[in-house]
Design a protein around this motif. Structure first.
Motif, PDB file in Angstrom:
ATOM      1  N   ILE A  53       0.851  -1.191   0.000  1.00 51.69           N
ATOM      2  CA  ILE A  53       0.000   0.000   0.000  1.00 51.69           C
ATOM      3  C   ILE A  53       0.889   1.243   0.000  1.00 51.69           C
ATOM      4  CG2 ILE A  53      -1.767   1.295   1.260  1.00 51.69           C
ATOM      5  CD1 ILE A  53      -2.767  -1.398   2.384  1.00 51.69           C
ATOM      6  N   ASP A  54       0.719   2.077  -1.015  1.00 56.09           N
ATOM      7  CA  ASP A  54       1.454   3.337  -1.154  1.00 56.09           C
ATOM      8  C   ASP A  54       0.594   4.417  -0.495  1.00 56.09           C
ATOM      9  OD1 ASP A  54       2.544   5.730  -2.005  1.00 56.09           O
ATOM     10  OD2 ASP A  54       2.850   5.069  -4.080  1.00 56.09           O
ATOM     11  N   PHE A  55       1.078   4.973   0.631  1.00 58.07           N
ATOM     12  CA  PHE A  55       0.242   5.853   1.445  1.00 58.07           C
ATOM     13  C   PHE A  55       0.384   7.337   1.073  1.00 58.07           C
ATOM     14  CE2 PHE A  55      -1.951   7.128   5.399  1.00 58.07           C
ATOM     15  CZ  PHE A  55      -2.820   6.063   5.577  1.00 58.07           C
TER      16      PHE A  55
ATOM     17  N   GLN B  10      -5.743  10.319  14.728  1.00 54.82           N
ATOM     18  CA  GLN B  10      -4.480   9.747  14.247  1.00 54.82           C
ATOM     19  C   GLN B  10      -3.860  10.705  13.239  1.00 54.82           C
ATOM     20  OE1 GLN B  10      -3.439   7.070  15.908  1.00 54.82           O
ATOM     21  NE2 GLN B  10      -5.415   7.195  16.961  1.00 54.82           N
ATOM     22  N   ILE B  11      -2.638  11.141  13.520  1.00 47.93           N
ATOM     23  CA  ILE B  11      -1.940  12.124  12.683  1.00 47.93           C
ATOM     24  C   ILE B  11      -0.775  11.414  11.978  1.00 47.93           C
ATOM     25  CG2 ILE B  11      -0.526  14.236  12.738  1.00 47.93           C
ATOM     26  CD1 ILE B  11      -3.417  14.839  13.503  1.00 47.93           C
ATOM     27  N   VAL B  12      -0.670  11.623  10.671  1.00 47.67           N
ATOM     28  CA  VAL B  12       0.425  11.025   9.900  1.00 47.67           C
ATOM     29  C   VAL B  12       1.353  12.124   9.398  1.00 47.67           C
ATOM     30  CG1 VAL B  12       1.040   9.594   7.911  1.00 47.67           C
ATOM     31  CG2 VAL B  12      -1.119   9.165   9.128  1.00 47.67           C
ATOM     32  N   LEU B  13       2.653  11.988   9.678  1.00 50.47           N
ATOM     33  CA  LEU B  13       3.658  12.871   9.087  1.00 50.47           C
ATOM     34  C   LEU B  13       3.893  12.358   7.671  1.00 50.47           C
ATOM     35  CD1 LEU B  13       6.223  12.937  12.063  1.00 50.47           C
ATOM     36  CD2 LEU B  13       4.351  14.559  11.612  1.00 50.47           C
ATOM     37  N   GLY B  14       3.427  13.110   6.678  1.00 42.54           N
ATOM     38  CA  GLY B  14       3.382  12.603   5.309  1.00 42.54           C
ATOM     39  C   GLY B  14       4.729  12.376   4.664  1.00 42.54           C
ATOM     40  N   HIS B  15       5.797  12.993   5.203  1.00 41.17           N
ATOM     41  CA  HIS B  15       7.128  12.871   4.592  1.00 41.17           C
ATOM     42  C   HIS B  15       8.217  12.448   5.574  1.00 41.17           C
ATOM     43  CE1 HIS B  15       6.025  14.439   0.692  1.00 41.17           C
ATOM     44  NE2 HIS B  15       5.457  15.490   1.226  1.00 41.17           N
TER      45      HIS B  15
ATOM     46  N   HIS C  80       1.987   8.971  13.414  1.00 42.82           N
ATOM     47  CA  HIS C  80       2.497   7.937  12.516  1.00 42.82           C
ATOM     48  C   HIS C  80       3.443   8.607  11.520  1.00 42.82           C
ATOM     49  CE1 HIS C  80      -0.901   5.316  13.874  1.00 42.82           C
ATOM     50  NE2 HIS C  80      -1.394   6.517  14.124  1.00 42.82           N
ATOM     51  N   LEU C  81       4.324   7.836  10.928  1.00 43.36           N
ATOM     52  CA  LEU C  81       5.342   8.419  10.050  1.00 43.36           C
ATOM     53  C   LEU C  81       5.329   7.710   8.710  1.00 43.36           C
ATOM     54  CD1 LEU C  81       9.024   9.168  11.132  1.00 43.36           C
ATOM     55  CD2 LEU C  81       8.438   8.255   8.873  1.00 43.36           C
ATOM     56  N   CYS C  82       5.053   8.472   7.649  1.00 47.80           N
ATOM     57  CA  CYS C  82       5.100   7.927   6.292  1.00 47.80           C
ATOM     58  C   CYS C  82       6.447   8.300   5.682  1.00 47.80           C
ATOM     59  CB  CYS C  82       3.948   8.485   5.459  1.00 47.80           C
ATOM     60  SG  CYS C  82       3.923   7.855   3.773  1.00 47.80           S
ATOM     61  N   MET C  83       7.264   7.292   5.362  1.00 46.76           N
ATOM     62  CA  MET C  83       8.548   7.544   4.707  1.00 46.76           C
ATOM     63  C   MET C  83       8.269   7.821   3.236  1.00 46.76           C
ATOM     64  SD  MET C  83      10.924   4.630   6.515  1.00 46.76           S
ATOM     65  CE  MET C  83       9.740   3.278   6.408  1.00 46.76           C
ATOM     66  N   SER C  84       8.404   9.095   2.854  1.00 42.61           N
ATOM     67  CA  SER C  84       8.095   9.501   1.483  1.00 42.61           C
ATOM     68  C   SER C  84       8.928  10.735   1.171  1.00 42.61           C
ATOM     69  CB  SER C  84       6.596   9.819   1.363  1.00 42.61           C
ATOM     70  OG  SER C  84       6.296  10.240   0.064  1.00 42.61           O
TER      71      SER C  84
ATOM     72  N   LEU D 118       4.790   2.968  11.315  1.00 40.90           N
ATOM     73  CA  LEU D 118       5.502   3.359  10.091  1.00 40.90           C
ATOM     74  C   LEU D 118       4.717   2.991   8.830  1.00 40.90           C
ATOM     75  CD1 LEU D 118       9.156   2.363  11.030  1.00 40.90           C
ATOM     76  CD2 LEU D 118       7.989   4.576  11.311  1.00 40.90           C
ATOM     77  N   LEU D 119       4.848   3.867   7.828  1.00 44.66           N
ATOM     78  CA  LEU D 119       4.190   3.695   6.537  1.00 44.66           C
ATOM     79  C   LEU D 119       5.191   4.082   5.451  1.00 44.66           C
ATOM     80  CD1 LEU D 119       1.165   5.835   7.703  1.00 44.66           C
ATOM     81  CD2 LEU D 119       0.975   3.390   7.279  1.00 44.66           C
ATOM     82  N   PHE D 120       4.810   3.785   4.200  1.00 42.21           N
ATOM     83  CA  PHE D 120       5.670   4.159   3.076  1.00 42.21           C
ATOM     84  C   PHE D 120       4.815   4.790   1.980  1.00 42.21           C
ATOM     85  CE2 PHE D 120       7.166   3.020  -1.205  1.00 42.21           C
ATOM     86  CZ  PHE D 120       8.386   3.689  -1.208  1.00 42.21           C
ATOM     87  N   GLY D 121       5.388   5.788   1.289  1.00 34.72           N
ATOM     88  CA  GLY D 121       4.669   6.397   0.161  1.00 34.72           C
ATOM     89  C   GLY D 121       5.636   6.909  -0.886  1.00 34.72           C
ATOM     90  N   THR D 122       5.172   6.970  -2.148  1.00 34.10           N
ATOM     91  CA  THR D 122       6.051   7.421  -3.233  1.00 34.10           C
ATOM     92  C   THR D 122       5.918   8.918  -3.520  1.00 34.10           C
ATOM     93  OG1 THR D 122       4.363   6.953  -4.886  1.00 34.10           O
ATOM     94  CG2 THR D 122       5.951   5.176  -4.390  1.00 34.10           C
ATOM     95  N   ASP D 123       4.783   9.541  -3.164  1.00 34.03           N
ATOM     96  CA  ASP D 123       4.481  10.931  -3.546  1.00 34.03           C
ATOM     97  C   ASP D 123       4.294  11.061  -5.061  1.00 34.03           C
ATOM     98  OD1 ASP D 123       3.808  13.510  -2.884  1.00 34.03           O
ATOM     99  OD2 ASP D 123       5.852  14.191  -2.484  1.00 34.03           O
TER     100      ASP D 123
END
Ligand SMILES: [Zn+2]
Length: 243
Positions: A2-4, A146-151, A172-176, A195-200
């Motif tokens: 899943i790309d967040f 729930q707050i996600v740091l998008g980058h 939460h932290l999205c590595m992007s 932790l999460l992951f995203g491509t942007d």
């Protein structure tokens, strides 16, 4: 996987079918999609445009709404996007949208999201309005949200992003866009379940974006074990989307 962190392309540069093909190339099963143009000019029309873009394939494209927190109707607009369009979260960009984390209207936005049970993903990593610890302070004022740091703090503030996760349970932290060496430190120090992951992907006019390919490669270079990959790419994002 899943790309967040994905954006609907500006000016309809390509359609969802072309993007689904790019997702297949990237090995992405589900993308969490935000508006881009609506971050510059938040509006119901921007949310409707995004809803139409994801509508044919809700099993693979999940939309987040955006609002202007200063708009007195922001809470109602979030509820409309959730109930009419099936959106599963909110994306805010304090730096582009020009508000601080002390903007009074954020209270209504955070309370609405917390009550419905959907996350708010914030752009982060760029002062003055989008630092991880400013967002952690906001998260502590709204413990049900729930707050996600998008980058994940980007290049300059990833250490601060780790602090935000370690000190605040609903962050939460999205590595992007986070550099590879920072991703390594983030995985080593943060609780895995946040932790999460995203491509942007979505900021360039072609569906398969070179930097998205590079970010997936960076992720692979971390050589995560099976349990880490499952948590970051499947279980954690699913939990936030289903909340
Ligand atoms: Zn983005």
């Amino acid at each position: 996987m899943i790309d967040f962190h994905v954006h609907q392309p500006a000016a309809a540069a390509y359609g969802p079918d072309e993007y689904l093909a790019a997702m297949d190339e990237l090995g992405v099963d589900v993308s969490v999609v935000f508006t881009y143009e609506g971050l510059l000019r938040p509006s119901a029309a921007a949310n409707d445009s995004l809803a139409a873009w994801v509508a044919p394939t809700p099993e693979r494209l999940v939309a987040f709404a955006t609002v202007d927190p200063r708009d007195p109707g922001a809470g109602e607009e979030i509820e409309r996007c959730v109930h009419e369009h099936g959106m599963r979260g909110v994306k805010l960009h304090p730096w582009l949208q020009g508000f601080s984390t002390h903007e009074p209207g954020l209270k209504r936005v955070c309370e609405t999201a917390g009550r419905i049970g959907i996350p708010i993903l914030f752009h982060d990593g760029t002062p003055p309005f989008s630092t991880p610890l400013q967002l952690a302070a906001l998260a502590r004022r709204h413990p049900r949200t729930q707050i996600v740091l998008g980058h994940g703090g980007l290049h300059d503030l990833w250490r601060e992003a780790i602090e935000a996760v370690l000190t605040t349970v609903n962050v939460h932290l999205c590595m992007s866009g986070t550099p590879g060496y920072a991703m390594r430190a983030i995985v080593a120090r943060c609780p895995l379940e946040r932790l999460l992951f995203g491509t942007d992907a979505g900021l360039r006019p072609e569906p398969l974006q070179r930097y998205a390919v590079l970010r997936v490669r960076q992720l692979d270079e971390l050589a995560l074990d099976g349990a880490q990959r499952e948590a970051i790419l499947v279980t954690n994002p699913r939990r936030l989307l289903a909340a």
